[in-house]
Design an enzyme around this catalytic site. Structure first.
Site, short mmCIF file in Angstrom:
data_model
loop_
_atom_site.label_atom_id
_atom_site.label_comp_id
_atom_site.label_asym_id
_atom_site.label_seq_id
_atom_site.Cartn_x
_atom_site.Cartn_y
_atom_site.Cartn_z
N CYS A 123 0.84 -1.20 0.00
CA CYS A 123 0.00 0.00 0.00
C CYS A 123 0.88 1.26 0.00
O CYS A 123 0.67 2.18 -0.79
CB CYS A 123 -0.93 -0.03 1.21
N CYS A 206 -1.16 8.36 7.55
CA CYS A 206 -2.50 8.07 7.04
C CYS A 206 -3.40 7.62 8.20
O CYS A 206 -2.95 6.93 9.12
CB CYS A 206 -2.44 6.95 6.01
N CYS A 209 -3.53 3.98 9.57
CA CYS A 209 -2.26 3.46 10.10
C CYS A 209 -1.69 4.34 11.20
O CYS A 209 -0.49 4.27 11.50
CB CYS A 209 -1.25 3.33 8.96
N CYS A 232 7.65 4.09 5.96
CA CYS A 232 6.79 3.88 4.79
C CYS A 232 7.57 3.51 3.54
O CYS A 232 6.99 3.18 2.52
CB CYS A 232 5.97 5.13 4.53
FE1 SF4 Z 1 -1.40 2.76 2.92
FE2 SF4 Z 1 -1.14 3.01 5.58
FE3 SF4 Z 1 0.98 3.34 3.94
FE4 SF4 Z 1 -0.98 5.16 4.03
S1 SF4 Z 1 0.46 4.61 5.70
S2 SF4 Z 1 -0.04 4.39 2.21
S3 SF4 Z 1 -2.82 3.84 4.29
S4 SF4 Z 1 -0.20 1.42 4.34
#
Ligand code: SF4
Length: 236
Positions: A123, A206, A209, A232
């Site tokens: 993601c 986000c 998360c 991330c």
């Molecule tokens: Fe996806 Fe969570 Fe990464 Fe945002 S922080 S891009 S929702 S996995």
């Protein structure tokens, strides 16, 4: 431009990064950003998660109208989008919003709903890493708000370094700052901050998360809580 010229440019940039990494390690943050403006003209940008606008503010003092890049993953808290809009409205910066190739609905259709729960690395790759890599193509250097005191994984963050993966100079002007330094700068200059910082979120990503963190706990404990994931992928 030929491949040969591209290669020479990358080699030049790498040498610039390595020299500045030595020369600017102890320089004040504003001096580092003035060096960026002198060295790269307008071919550099600040990346901001809109947790606060400290680095954007510093950069606007070095280069009024500087590009401030924001990754709109489609999963942000409304407060984060509101902070982005406020920064755009009141600061002397040019906010550039990057979006993923797919909307959240399109990603759900392709990979199934709530990919962030099942495979957060994928993601993040789709919604953060890929758009950033595409968005940085027009720049020679990018500026981050990374600090060594954010987490053990960031303890060795250099002030200026060569980002081999992207072929850019990576600048972290407040790498040596503490939270107290940030708070003092915010107070002195009236810098915009995300209202969630006052609502139990010391680190903001986000919405799916990110959770609140009790006082005294590791500030980044609320990111991907309960998972081994701590970053991330933007800074890997
Ligand atoms: Fe996806 Fe969570 Fe990464 Fe945002 S922080 S891009 S929702 S996995």
């Amino acid at each position: 431009m030929t491949n040969r010229q591209n290669e020479r440019t990358a080699l030049d940039l790498k040498a610039v990064a390595e020299r500045a990494g030595r020369d600017l390690e102890d320089a004040p943050a504003l001096d580092v950003l003035r060096w960026a403006a002198d060295t790269f003209g307008t071919r550099w940008c600040v990346t901001s998660s809109m947790e606060d606008a400290v680095v954007a503010h510093l950069a606007s003092r070095a280069l009024p109208g500087v590009d401030v890049v924001f990754l709109d993953t489609g999963y942000h808290f409304p407060e984060t989008i509101g902070t982005r809009d406020a920064v755009e409205a009141v600061m002397d910066v040019n906010v550039v919003t990057l979006t993923p190739r797919r909307t959240v609905a399109e990603q759900d259709a392709e990979h199934g709903p709530r990919l962030h729960d099942r495979d957060p690395d994928q993601c993040c790759a789709l919604r953060k890493v890929q758009p950033l890599e595409e968005g940085l193509k027009g720049y020679d250097a990018w500026v981050t708000g990374l600090r060594r005191d954010n987490s053990p994984t960031r303890a060795d963050t250099p002030v200026v370094a060569w980002d081999e993966k992207r072929g850019k100079v990576k600048i972290s002007p407040i790498a040596r700052w503490t939270q107290d330094d940030v708070d003092a700068y915010v107070a002195e200059h009236g810098v915009l901050t995300n209202p969630l910082l006052q609502d139990g979120y010391p680190s903001i990503g986000c919405a799916p998360c990110t959770r609140r963190v009790p006082a005294g706990e590791d500030p980044r404990a609320g990111r991907w809580a309960g998972r081994a994931k701590t970053e991330c992928g933007l800074h890997g």
